[in-house]
Design a protein around this motif. Structure first.
Motif, PDB file in Angstrom:
ATOM      1  N   UNK A  55       0.765  -1.176   0.006  1.00 30.73           N
ATOM      2  CA  UNK A  55       0.014   0.040  -0.021  1.00 30.73           C
ATOM      3  C   UNK A  55       0.905   1.249  -0.155  1.00 30.73           C
ATOM      4  N   UNK A  56       0.583   2.195  -0.864  1.00 29.59           N
ATOM      5  CA  UNK A  56       1.231   3.446  -1.196  1.00 29.59           C
ATOM      6  C   UNK A  56       0.366   4.439  -0.226  1.00 29.59           C
ATOM      7  N   UNK A  57       1.036   5.329   0.485  1.00 32.35           N
ATOM      8  CA  UNK A  57      -0.042   6.329   1.355  1.00 32.35           C
ATOM      9  C   UNK A  57       0.693   7.516   1.285  1.00 32.35           C
ATOM     10  N   UNK A  58      -0.329   8.677   1.390  1.00 30.56           N
ATOM     11  CA  UNK A  58       0.243   9.790   1.536  1.00 30.56           C
ATOM     12  C   UNK A  58      -1.005  10.826   1.881  1.00 30.56           C
ATOM     13  N   UNK A  59      -0.591  12.202   1.995  1.00 29.10           N
ATOM     14  CA  UNK A  59      -1.801  12.974   2.271  1.00 29.10           C
ATOM     15  C   UNK A  59      -2.096  13.607   1.130  1.00 29.10           C
ATOM     16  N   UNK A  60      -2.006  13.356   0.074  1.00 31.22           N
ATOM     17  CA  UNK A  60      -2.531  13.836  -1.177  1.00 31.22           C
ATOM     18  C   UNK A  60      -2.409  13.118  -2.420  1.00 31.22           C
ATOM     19  N   UNK A  61      -2.968  13.019  -3.716  1.00 32.87           N
ATOM     20  CA  UNK A  61      -2.948  12.315  -4.729  1.00 32.87           C
ATOM     21  C   UNK A  61      -1.530  12.590  -5.272  1.00 32.87           C
ATOM     22  N   UNK A  62      -1.169  13.641  -5.303  1.00 29.54           N
ATOM     23  CA  UNK A  62       0.040  14.064  -6.036  1.00 29.54           C
ATOM     24  C   UNK A  62       1.323  13.300  -5.475  1.00 29.54           C
ATOM     25  N   UNK A  63       1.060  13.378  -3.570  1.00 31.81           N
ATOM     26  CA  UNK A  63       2.178  12.849  -3.025  1.00 31.81           C
ATOM     27  C   UNK A  63       2.288  11.259  -3.349  1.00 31.81           C
ATOM     28  N   UNK A  64       1.049  10.581  -3.580  1.00 32.08           N
ATOM     29  CA  UNK A  64       1.052   9.251  -3.839  1.00 32.08           C
ATOM     30  C   UNK A  64       1.573   8.815  -5.230  1.00 32.08           C
ATOM     31  N   UNK A  65       1.266   9.672  -6.057  1.00 31.99           N
ATOM     32  CA  UNK A  65       1.658   9.383  -7.585  1.00 31.99           C
ATOM     33  C   UNK A  65       3.144   9.590  -7.546  1.00 31.99           C
TER      34      UNK A  65
END
Length: 238
Positions: A55-65
């Motif tokens: 699982x990739x996780x982050x605070x925004x779509x751009x962060x995960x992308x």
């Protein structure tokens, strides 16, 4: 009447090892990775490769992308197969945006077999962030064997490993003993030395400079270990 036996020792390990695609990718971007499961794939291009669920996780779509792009680019990675992107999941979600994915990669770059070989069984998904791995493991052997086993992991995997927390699974121990067991070896040594030398007496019978000299460490290093030990003992749920 049978007695309840100890259930092993639980540890949280902070770990770095070379040639790891997740460590390299998370050291260059925000966000992080949870490693859930690794298995052999009959459809892999090479019989030496494995597939894993992550699982990739982050605070925004751009962060995960950005994290997924970096994973695709690191030399130790492979093909990323994205599954589903989710937003605003339940409270235990690792980030505001998470994306599950499969990844095929070289099993020689895994540290899990080395941990298992030395008696450490992981008990939760591995969390990788800021270029470090957080392992929740159980050591089934005697507690005195933990440090030699960790030294074996360090040498064999060319890894750096620090114990973030340690908890005995022995139900026969008192709450005080269990709190002491939550200390890392260096934290316990710092606390036990302070107590033995009268640091907690009034007036104090030893200074932190003297205690640090006795353990042959700097005063700053000694205070760091002692303060962390005190924080765990005074607030064991933290």
């Amino acid at each position: 009447m049978s007695q309840t036996k100890p259930t092993g020792t639980r540890l949280t390990l902070d770990l770095w090892h070379p040639d790891c695609w997740a460590i390299e990718a998370t050291s260059k971007t925000a966000g992080g990775v949870l490693a859930h499961a690794v298995y052999s794939s009959p459809e892999a291009d090479s019989p030496e490769s494995v597939n894993g669920l992550f699982t990739a996780f982050g605070e925004s779509e751009s962060e995960v992308d950005a994290l997924l792009d970096e994973i695709r680019d690191v030399p130790h990675g492979g093909n990323v197969h994205e599954l589903q992107e989710r937003f605003g999941r339940e409270r235990d979600a690792p980030g505001r945006v998470v994306t599950e994915f499969f990844l095929e990669y070289d099993p020689d770059d895994m540290v899990c077999p080395t941990l298992l070989e030395h008696g450490f069984v992981h008990s939760a998904p591995v969390r990788i962030k800021d270029g470090r791995e957080e392992w929740q493991v159980v050591f089934a052997g005697d507690r005195s064997g933990i440090e030699p086993a960790l030294d074996g992991v360090r040498e064999q995997a060319d890894a750096t490993v620090e114990v973030e927390s340690i908890t005995s699974g022995d139900p026969r121990k008192s709450p005080r003993e269990q709190r002491l067991d939550s200390l890392t070896p260096t934290q316990r040594e710092a606390f036990e030395t302070a107590r033995a030398e009268g640091y907690y007496e009034w007036p104090r019978e030893a200074t932190t400079r003297e205690l640090a000299a006795e353990l042959d460490v700097s005063k700053t290093t000694y205070l760091e270990h002692l303060r962390k030990a005190e924080a765990k003992l005074l607030n064991p749920s933290s």
